[in-house]
Design a protein around this motif. Sequence first.
Motif, PDB file in Angstrom:
ATOM      1  N   ARG A   1       0.820  -1.211   0.000  1.00  0.00           N
ATOM      2  CA  ARG A   1       0.000   0.000   0.000  1.00  0.00           C
ATOM      3  C   ARG A   1       0.855   1.264   0.000  1.00  0.00           C
ATOM      4  O   ARG A   1       0.547   2.225  -0.683  1.00  0.00           O
ATOM      5  N   TYR A   2       1.957   1.253   0.756  1.00  0.00           N
ATOM      6  CA  TYR A   2       2.722   2.499   0.931  1.00  0.00           C
ATOM      7  C   TYR A   2       3.975   2.600   0.077  1.00  0.00           C
ATOM      8  O   TYR A   2       4.630   3.639   0.062  1.00  0.00           O
ATOM      9  N   LEU A   3       4.342   1.536  -0.642  1.00  0.00           N
ATOM     10  CA  LEU A   3       5.622   1.546  -1.379  1.00  0.00           C
ATOM     11  C   LEU A   3       5.769   2.765  -2.297  1.00  0.00           C
ATOM     12  O   LEU A   3       6.739   3.516  -2.195  1.00  0.00           O
ATOM     13  N   TYR A   4       4.817   2.965  -3.199  1.00  0.00           N
ATOM     14  CA  TYR A   4       4.951   4.061  -4.167  1.00  0.00           C
ATOM     15  C   TYR A   4       4.955   5.414  -3.478  1.00  0.00           C
ATOM     16  O   TYR A   4       5.697   6.313  -3.869  1.00  0.00           O
ATOM     17  N   HIS A   5       4.109   5.561  -2.470  1.00  0.00           N
ATOM     18  CA  HIS A   5       4.026   6.849  -1.792  1.00  0.00           C
ATOM     19  C   HIS A   5       5.347   7.176  -1.082  1.00  0.00           C
ATOM     20  O   HIS A   5       5.834   8.299  -1.143  1.00  0.00           O
ATOM     21  N   VAL A   6       5.932   6.168  -0.471  1.00  0.00           N
ATOM     22  CA  VAL A   6       7.213   6.382   0.218  1.00  0.00           C
ATOM     23  C   VAL A   6       8.324   6.672  -0.806  1.00  0.00           C
ATOM     24  O   VAL A   6       9.172   7.534  -0.574  1.00  0.00           O
ATOM     25  N   LEU A   7       8.294   6.001  -1.939  1.00  0.00           N
ATOM     26  CA  LEU A   7       9.289   6.297  -2.982  1.00  0.00           C
ATOM     27  C   LEU A   7       9.144   7.751  -3.435  1.00  0.00           C
ATOM     28  O   LEU A   7      10.128   8.460  -3.650  1.00  0.00           O
ATOM     29  N   ARG A   8       7.900   8.205  -3.564  1.00  0.00           N
ATOM     30  CA  ARG A   8       7.666   9.604  -3.944  1.00  0.00           C
ATOM     31  C   ARG A   8       8.162  10.561  -2.859  1.00  0.00           C
ATOM     32  O   ARG A   8       8.765  11.587  -3.168  1.00  0.00           O
ATOM     33  N   GLN A   9       7.905  10.212  -1.587  1.00  0.00           N
ATOM     34  CA  GLN A   9       8.380  11.054  -0.480  1.00  0.00           C
ATOM     35  C   GLN A   9       9.891  11.199  -0.526  1.00  0.00           C
ATOM     36  O   GLN A   9      10.428  12.265  -0.261  1.00  0.00           O
TER      37      GLN A   9
END
Length: 323
Positions: free
Chosen positions: A281-289
Amino acid sequence: MKTTITTLKKLSTQALKKTLKLKMPIAFPTETVYGLGAPYDDEEAIFNVFVLKGRPLNNPLIVHVSSIEMIHSLVESIHPDAVLLMETFFPGPLTLIMKKSNYVSALVTANQDTVGIRMPNHKVALELITRIGKPLVAPSANISGRPSGTEAMDVYEDFQGKIPYIIDGETSDVGIESTIVDTTREPFVILRPGAITREMIEKVLKKPLATTINNEIIAPGMIHPHYEPNHPLTILRGNDEHIIFYVNQKKDALFIGHERFLPFIDIQKLSLGQDIKEMTRYLYHVLRQSNHMDIKEIYTHEIDHEGYMNRLLKASKNQIIDV
Ligand code: TXA
Ligand code: MG
Protein backbone atom coordinates in the motif's frame (compact mmCIF):
# COMPACT_ATOMS: atom_id res chain seq x y z
CA MET A 1 -5.17 25.34 -16.29
CA LYS A 2 -6.28 25.12 -12.68
CA THR A 3 -6.28 21.61 -11.26
CA THR A 4 -8.95 21.02 -8.62
CA ILE A 5 -8.93 18.12 -6.18
CA THR A 6 -12.56 17.31 -5.51
CA THR A 7 -14.86 14.49 -4.45
CA LEU A 8 -17.15 12.79 -6.93
CA LYS A 9 -20.17 14.06 -4.98
CA LYS A 10 -18.98 17.65 -5.35
CA LEU A 11 -18.18 17.31 -9.05
CA SER A 12 -21.28 18.66 -10.81
CA THR A 13 -22.72 16.99 -13.88
CA GLN A 14 -22.07 20.23 -15.73
CA ALA A 15 -18.34 20.21 -14.79
CA LEU A 16 -18.07 16.56 -15.77
CA LYS A 17 -19.75 17.20 -19.13
CA LYS A 18 -17.51 20.19 -19.81
CA THR A 19 -14.37 18.18 -19.04
CA LEU A 20 -15.44 15.41 -21.41
CA LYS A 21 -16.31 17.96 -24.07
CA LEU A 22 -12.84 19.50 -23.76
CA LYS A 23 -11.41 15.97 -24.27
CA MET A 24 -9.58 16.22 -20.98
CA PRO A 25 -8.86 13.09 -18.91
CA ILE A 26 -10.10 12.86 -15.31
CA ALA A 27 -7.98 11.39 -12.54
CA PHE A 28 -9.90 9.04 -10.24
CA PRO A 29 -9.17 6.60 -7.41
CA THR A 30 -9.21 2.83 -7.64
CA GLU A 31 -8.31 0.25 -5.00
CA THR A 32 -4.97 -0.45 -6.73
CA VAL A 33 -3.65 2.97 -7.82
CA TYR A 34 -5.23 6.17 -9.17
CA GLY A 35 -6.13 6.16 -12.86
CA LEU A 36 -6.16 8.80 -15.57
CA GLY A 37 -9.49 8.13 -17.25
CA ALA A 38 -11.05 8.84 -20.64
CA PRO A 39 -14.16 7.36 -22.33
CA TYR A 40 -13.13 4.18 -24.16
CA ASP A 41 -14.60 5.44 -27.45
CA ASP A 42 -13.19 8.97 -27.46
CA GLU A 43 -9.93 8.84 -29.40
CA GLU A 44 -9.08 12.49 -28.85
CA ALA A 45 -9.39 12.21 -25.07
CA ILE A 46 -7.46 8.92 -25.12
CA PHE A 47 -4.71 10.50 -27.18
CA ASN A 48 -4.48 13.23 -24.53
CA VAL A 49 -3.97 10.55 -21.89
CA PHE A 50 -0.92 9.26 -23.78
CA VAL A 51 0.46 12.76 -24.28
CA LEU A 52 -0.07 13.90 -20.68
CA LYS A 53 1.61 10.79 -19.29
CA GLY A 54 4.42 10.83 -21.82
CA ARG A 55 3.39 7.25 -22.61
CA PRO A 56 4.56 5.44 -25.76
CA LEU A 57 1.65 4.70 -28.12
CA ASN A 58 2.72 1.04 -28.32
CA ASN A 59 1.67 0.47 -24.71
CA PRO A 60 -2.02 -0.54 -24.57
CA LEU A 61 -4.52 0.77 -22.00
CA ILE A 62 -6.85 -1.17 -19.68
CA VAL A 63 -10.60 -0.64 -20.08
CA HIS A 64 -12.47 -0.20 -16.78
CA VAL A 65 -16.11 -1.23 -16.41
CA SER A 66 -18.70 -0.86 -13.65
CA SER A 67 -20.85 -3.84 -14.63
CA ILE A 68 -20.48 -7.23 -16.30
CA GLU A 69 -22.91 -6.11 -19.05
CA MET A 70 -20.42 -3.44 -20.11
CA ILE A 71 -17.87 -6.14 -20.93
CA HIS A 72 -19.94 -7.89 -23.59
CA SER A 73 -19.64 -5.18 -26.24
CA LEU A 74 -15.87 -4.87 -25.65
CA VAL A 75 -14.88 -8.47 -26.31
CA GLU A 76 -15.47 -11.08 -28.96
CA SER A 77 -15.87 -13.97 -26.57
CA ILE A 78 -15.21 -14.87 -22.96
CA HIS A 79 -13.44 -18.10 -22.04
CA PRO A 80 -15.47 -20.14 -19.48
CA ASP A 81 -12.48 -20.05 -17.11
CA ALA A 82 -12.38 -16.26 -17.44
CA VAL A 83 -16.02 -16.25 -16.31
CA LEU A 84 -14.91 -18.15 -13.19
CA LEU A 85 -12.22 -15.55 -12.50
CA MET A 86 -14.68 -12.71 -13.02
CA GLU A 87 -17.19 -14.33 -10.66
CA THR A 88 -14.53 -14.70 -8.00
CA PHE A 89 -12.43 -11.56 -8.34
CA PHE A 90 -14.54 -8.84 -10.00
CA PRO A 91 -14.73 -6.17 -8.77
CA GLY A 92 -11.09 -6.36 -7.68
CA PRO A 93 -7.40 -5.94 -8.53
CA LEU A 94 -7.45 -8.23 -11.57
CA THR A 95 -7.25 -7.40 -15.29
CA LEU A 96 -8.24 -10.02 -17.84
CA ILE A 97 -6.88 -9.93 -21.38
CA MET A 98 -9.48 -11.09 -23.92
CA LYS A 99 -10.03 -10.97 -27.69
CA LYS A 100 -11.31 -7.48 -28.47
CA SER A 101 -14.46 -6.60 -30.40
CA ASN A 102 -14.63 -4.05 -33.23
CA TYR A 103 -15.95 -1.44 -30.80
CA VAL A 104 -12.54 -1.08 -29.15
CA SER A 105 -10.23 1.30 -30.96
CA ALA A 106 -6.70 0.32 -32.00
CA LEU A 107 -5.44 3.32 -30.03
CA VAL A 108 -6.61 1.64 -26.80
CA THR A 109 -5.05 -1.72 -27.59
CA ALA A 110 -1.91 -0.46 -29.37
CA ASN A 111 -3.01 -2.31 -32.51
CA GLN A 112 -3.27 -5.66 -30.77
CA ASP A 113 -6.35 -7.85 -31.20
CA THR A 114 -6.77 -8.18 -27.43
CA VAL A 115 -8.07 -5.84 -24.76
CA GLY A 116 -7.48 -5.68 -20.99
CA ILE A 117 -10.68 -5.51 -18.89
CA ARG A 118 -10.92 -4.59 -15.24
CA MET A 119 -13.72 -3.82 -12.78
CA PRO A 120 -12.17 -1.79 -9.97
CA ASN A 121 -13.29 -2.45 -6.40
CA HIS A 122 -13.71 1.19 -5.45
CA LYS A 123 -17.04 2.90 -4.92
CA VAL A 124 -15.91 6.17 -6.50
CA ALA A 125 -14.45 4.51 -9.60
CA LEU A 126 -17.59 2.44 -10.15
CA GLU A 127 -19.83 5.48 -9.62
CA LEU A 128 -17.80 7.60 -12.03
CA ILE A 129 -18.01 4.97 -14.78
CA THR A 130 -21.74 4.61 -14.17
CA ARG A 131 -22.24 8.39 -14.25
CA ILE A 132 -20.35 8.70 -17.53
CA GLY A 133 -22.36 5.71 -18.74
CA LYS A 134 -19.58 3.92 -20.57
CA PRO A 135 -16.29 2.14 -19.88
CA LEU A 136 -13.22 4.27 -19.14
CA VAL A 137 -9.71 3.56 -20.33
CA ALA A 138 -7.23 4.41 -17.61
CA PRO A 139 -3.52 3.94 -17.16
CA SER A 140 -2.03 4.60 -13.74
CA ALA A 141 -2.11 8.32 -12.95
CA ASN A 142 1.59 9.13 -13.05
CA ILE A 143 4.07 10.53 -15.53
CA SER A 144 5.51 7.48 -17.34
CA GLY A 145 8.48 6.07 -15.44
CA ARG A 146 7.51 7.52 -12.06
CA PRO A 147 5.86 5.59 -9.22
CA SER A 148 2.08 5.28 -9.73
CA GLY A 149 -0.07 7.69 -7.70
CA THR A 150 -1.82 6.16 -4.69
CA GLU A 151 -3.18 9.42 -3.22
CA ALA A 152 -4.81 12.49 -4.76
CA MET A 153 -1.75 14.56 -3.81
CA ASP A 154 0.59 12.17 -5.65
CA VAL A 155 -1.47 12.67 -8.78
CA TYR A 156 -1.47 16.43 -8.20
CA GLU A 157 2.34 16.36 -8.06
CA ASP A 158 2.50 14.90 -11.59
CA PHE A 159 -0.49 16.55 -13.29
CA GLN A 160 -0.89 19.91 -11.58
CA GLY A 161 -1.88 22.48 -14.21
CA LYS A 162 -2.42 19.77 -16.85
CA ILE A 163 -5.84 18.31 -16.03
CA PRO A 164 -8.93 20.04 -14.61
CA TYR A 165 -10.00 17.50 -11.96
CA ILE A 166 -8.55 14.93 -9.63
CA ILE A 167 -11.27 12.99 -7.83
CA ASP A 168 -10.17 12.20 -4.30
CA GLY A 169 -10.94 8.73 -2.95
CA GLU A 170 -8.39 8.52 -0.15
CA THR A 171 -5.32 6.27 -0.18
CA SER A 172 -5.57 3.31 -2.57
CA ASP A 173 -5.93 0.23 -0.40
CA VAL A 174 -3.86 -2.23 -2.47
CA GLY A 175 -1.16 0.22 -3.59
CA ILE A 176 0.25 -1.70 -6.58
CA GLU A 177 -1.40 -2.20 -9.98
CA SER A 178 -3.75 -5.08 -10.79
CA THR A 179 -2.61 -8.59 -11.59
CA ILE A 180 -2.89 -9.08 -15.37
CA VAL A 181 -3.93 -12.52 -16.67
CA ASP A 182 -3.93 -13.31 -20.39
CA THR A 183 -6.99 -15.50 -21.04
CA THR A 184 -6.29 -15.78 -24.75
CA ARG A 185 -3.43 -18.22 -24.13
CA GLU A 186 -3.83 -21.84 -23.14
CA PRO A 187 -3.12 -22.24 -20.28
CA PHE A 188 -3.74 -18.71 -19.00
CA VAL A 189 -0.61 -16.78 -18.09
CA ILE A 190 0.17 -13.94 -15.64
CA LEU A 191 1.57 -10.93 -17.53
CA ARG A 192 1.97 -8.75 -14.44
CA PRO A 193 1.92 -10.05 -10.82
CA GLY A 194 -0.14 -8.25 -8.18
CA ALA A 195 -2.22 -8.65 -5.05
CA ILE A 196 -4.21 -11.50 -6.58
CA THR A 197 -1.56 -14.20 -6.65
CA ARG A 198 -0.92 -17.22 -8.84
CA GLU A 199 -2.01 -19.48 -5.97
CA MET A 200 -5.35 -17.66 -5.61
CA ILE A 201 -6.05 -17.93 -9.35
CA GLU A 202 -4.99 -21.58 -9.65
CA LYS A 203 -7.23 -22.45 -6.70
CA VAL A 204 -10.25 -21.05 -8.57
CA LEU A 205 -9.35 -22.60 -11.93
CA LYS A 206 -8.35 -25.92 -10.33
CA LYS A 207 -5.47 -26.11 -12.82
CA PRO A 208 -2.04 -24.55 -13.16
CA LEU A 209 -1.35 -21.32 -15.00
CA ALA A 210 1.47 -21.33 -17.54
CA THR A 211 4.90 -21.02 -16.01
CA THR A 212 7.15 -18.50 -17.65
CA ILE A 213 10.91 -18.83 -17.69
CA ASN A 214 12.60 -15.57 -16.68
CA ASN A 215 9.24 -13.84 -17.15
CA GLU A 216 9.68 -13.74 -20.92
CA ILE A 217 5.96 -13.28 -21.44
CA ILE A 218 5.03 -9.95 -19.91
CA ALA A 219 2.66 -7.10 -20.57
CA PRO A 220 4.03 -4.73 -23.24
CA GLY A 221 4.22 -1.92 -20.69
CA MET A 222 6.48 -3.86 -18.37
CA ILE A 223 9.52 -3.44 -20.64
CA HIS A 224 9.56 0.33 -20.13
CA PRO A 225 11.40 1.90 -17.18
CA HIS A 226 9.10 2.02 -14.16
CA TYR A 227 8.50 3.31 -10.66
CA GLU A 228 11.87 4.98 -10.43
CA PRO A 229 12.62 7.29 -7.51
CA ASN A 230 14.96 10.27 -8.07
CA HIS A 231 17.73 8.73 -5.96
CA PRO A 232 19.24 5.31 -6.73
CA LEU A 233 17.57 2.47 -4.84
CA THR A 234 19.38 -0.70 -3.74
CA ILE A 235 17.74 -3.85 -2.39
CA LEU A 236 19.68 -5.67 0.33
CA ARG A 237 19.43 -9.42 0.68
CA GLY A 238 20.53 -11.03 3.94
CA ASN A 239 19.52 -11.44 7.55
CA ASP A 240 18.20 -8.48 9.54
CA GLU A 241 21.42 -7.91 11.53
CA HIS A 242 23.55 -7.77 8.39
CA ILE A 243 21.14 -5.37 6.70
CA ILE A 244 21.08 -3.08 9.76
CA PHE A 245 24.88 -3.12 10.06
CA TYR A 246 25.33 -2.37 6.34
CA VAL A 247 22.78 0.45 6.25
CA ASN A 248 24.12 2.20 9.34
CA GLN A 249 27.46 2.79 7.55
CA LYS A 250 25.69 4.81 4.83
CA LYS A 251 25.42 8.29 6.22
CA ASP A 252 23.88 10.11 3.21
CA ALA A 253 21.28 7.44 2.59
CA LEU A 254 17.64 6.79 3.40
CA PHE A 255 16.41 3.42 4.63
CA ILE A 256 12.85 2.33 3.78
CA GLY A 257 11.45 -0.92 5.05
CA HIS A 258 9.41 -3.02 7.42
CA GLU A 259 8.66 -1.40 10.76
CA ARG A 260 10.77 -3.99 12.67
CA PHE A 261 14.01 -2.53 11.32
CA LEU A 262 13.38 1.08 12.25
CA PRO A 263 14.42 1.16 15.95
CA PHE A 264 17.87 -0.13 14.91
CA ILE A 265 18.50 2.22 11.98
CA ASP A 266 20.68 5.27 12.74
CA ILE A 267 20.31 7.04 9.38
CA GLN A 268 17.25 8.71 7.82
CA LYS A 269 14.41 6.18 7.64
CA LEU A 270 10.80 5.75 6.59
CA SER A 271 8.52 2.89 7.55
CA LEU A 272 6.69 0.90 4.87
CA GLY A 273 4.44 -0.69 7.50
CA GLN A 274 3.99 -3.81 9.54
CA ASP A 275 2.90 -6.40 7.03
CA ILE A 276 2.87 -7.15 3.31
CA LYS A 277 -0.49 -5.43 2.81
CA GLU A 278 0.79 -2.18 4.28
CA MET A 279 4.12 -2.49 2.46
CA THR A 280 2.45 -2.75 -0.96
CA ARG A 281 0.00 0.00 0.00
CA TYR A 282 2.72 2.50 0.93
CA LEU A 283 5.62 1.55 -1.38
CA TYR A 284 4.95 4.06 -4.17
CA HIS A 285 4.03 6.85 -1.79
CA VAL A 286 7.21 6.38 0.22
CA LEU A 287 9.29 6.30 -2.98
CA ARG A 288 7.67 9.60 -3.94
CA GLN A 289 8.38 11.05 -0.48
CA SER A 290 12.05 10.13 -0.90
CA ASN A 291 12.25 12.36 -3.98
CA HIS A 292 11.93 15.41 -1.73
CA MET A 293 14.56 14.36 0.81
CA ASP A 294 18.14 15.49 1.06
CA ILE A 295 19.76 12.11 0.46
CA LYS A 296 22.12 10.49 -2.04
CA GLU A 297 20.72 6.97 -2.14
CA ILE A 298 18.04 4.65 -0.79
CA TYR A 299 18.30 1.16 0.73
CA THR A 300 15.61 -1.39 1.39
CA HIS A 301 15.25 -5.15 1.90
CA GLU A 302 13.56 -7.90 -0.07
CA ILE A 303 10.38 -9.66 1.01
CA ASP A 304 8.60 -12.80 -0.10
CA HIS A 305 5.88 -11.43 -2.40
CA GLU A 306 6.03 -11.65 -6.19
CA GLY A 307 3.97 -8.54 -7.00
CA TYR A 308 5.81 -6.34 -4.49
CA MET A 309 9.26 -7.58 -5.56
CA ASN A 310 8.37 -7.09 -9.23
CA ARG A 311 7.81 -3.36 -8.57
CA LEU A 312 10.75 -3.02 -6.18
CA LEU A 313 13.17 -4.64 -8.65
CA LYS A 314 12.02 -2.27 -11.39
CA ALA A 315 12.28 0.75 -9.09
CA SER A 316 15.86 -0.31 -8.24
CA LYS A 317 16.78 -1.15 -11.86
CA ASN A 318 17.52 -4.65 -10.53
CA GLN A 319 20.11 -3.33 -8.10
CA ILE A 320 20.24 -6.06 -5.46
CA ILE A 321 23.20 -7.01 -3.28
CA ASP A 322 23.88 -9.73 -0.76
CA VAL A 323 25.01 -8.53 2.66
O1 TXA B 1 -4.44 -1.48 -11.35
C1 TXA B 1 -4.35 -1.14 -12.52
O2 TXA B 1 -4.35 -1.97 -13.46
C2 TXA B 1 -4.26 0.36 -12.82
C3 TXA B 1 -5.57 1.03 -12.38
C4 TXA B 1 -5.64 2.49 -12.76
O3 TXA B 1 -6.64 0.33 -12.92
N1 TXA B 1 -3.96 0.60 -14.18
C5 TXA B 1 -2.75 0.36 -14.73
O4 TXA B 1 -2.64 0.78 -16.04
O5 TXA B 1 -1.83 -0.12 -14.11
P1 TXA B 1 -1.22 0.95 -16.77
O6 TXA B 1 -1.59 1.52 -18.07
O7 TXA B 1 -0.31 1.72 -15.90
O8 TXA B 1 -0.71 -0.50 -16.97
C6 TXA B 1 -1.41 -1.34 -17.88
C7 TXA B 1 -0.57 -2.52 -18.24
C8 TXA B 1 0.57 -2.17 -19.17
O9 TXA B 1 1.72 -2.89 -18.79
C9 TXA B 1 0.05 -2.65 -20.53
O10 TXA B 1 1.10 -3.02 -21.39
C10 TXA B 1 -0.81 -3.84 -20.13
O11 TXA B 1 -1.42 -3.42 -18.95
N2 TXA B 1 -1.86 -4.12 -21.11
C11 TXA B 1 -2.93 -3.36 -21.42
N3 TXA B 1 -3.66 -3.92 -22.43
C12 TXA B 1 -3.03 -5.07 -22.76
C13 TXA B 1 -3.26 -6.09 -23.74
N4 TXA B 1 -4.28 -6.04 -24.58
N5 TXA B 1 -2.39 -7.12 -23.78
C14 TXA B 1 -1.34 -7.19 -22.94
N6 TXA B 1 -1.07 -6.26 -21.99
C15 TXA B 1 -1.88 -5.21 -21.90
MG1 MG C 1 1.45 2.38 -15.06
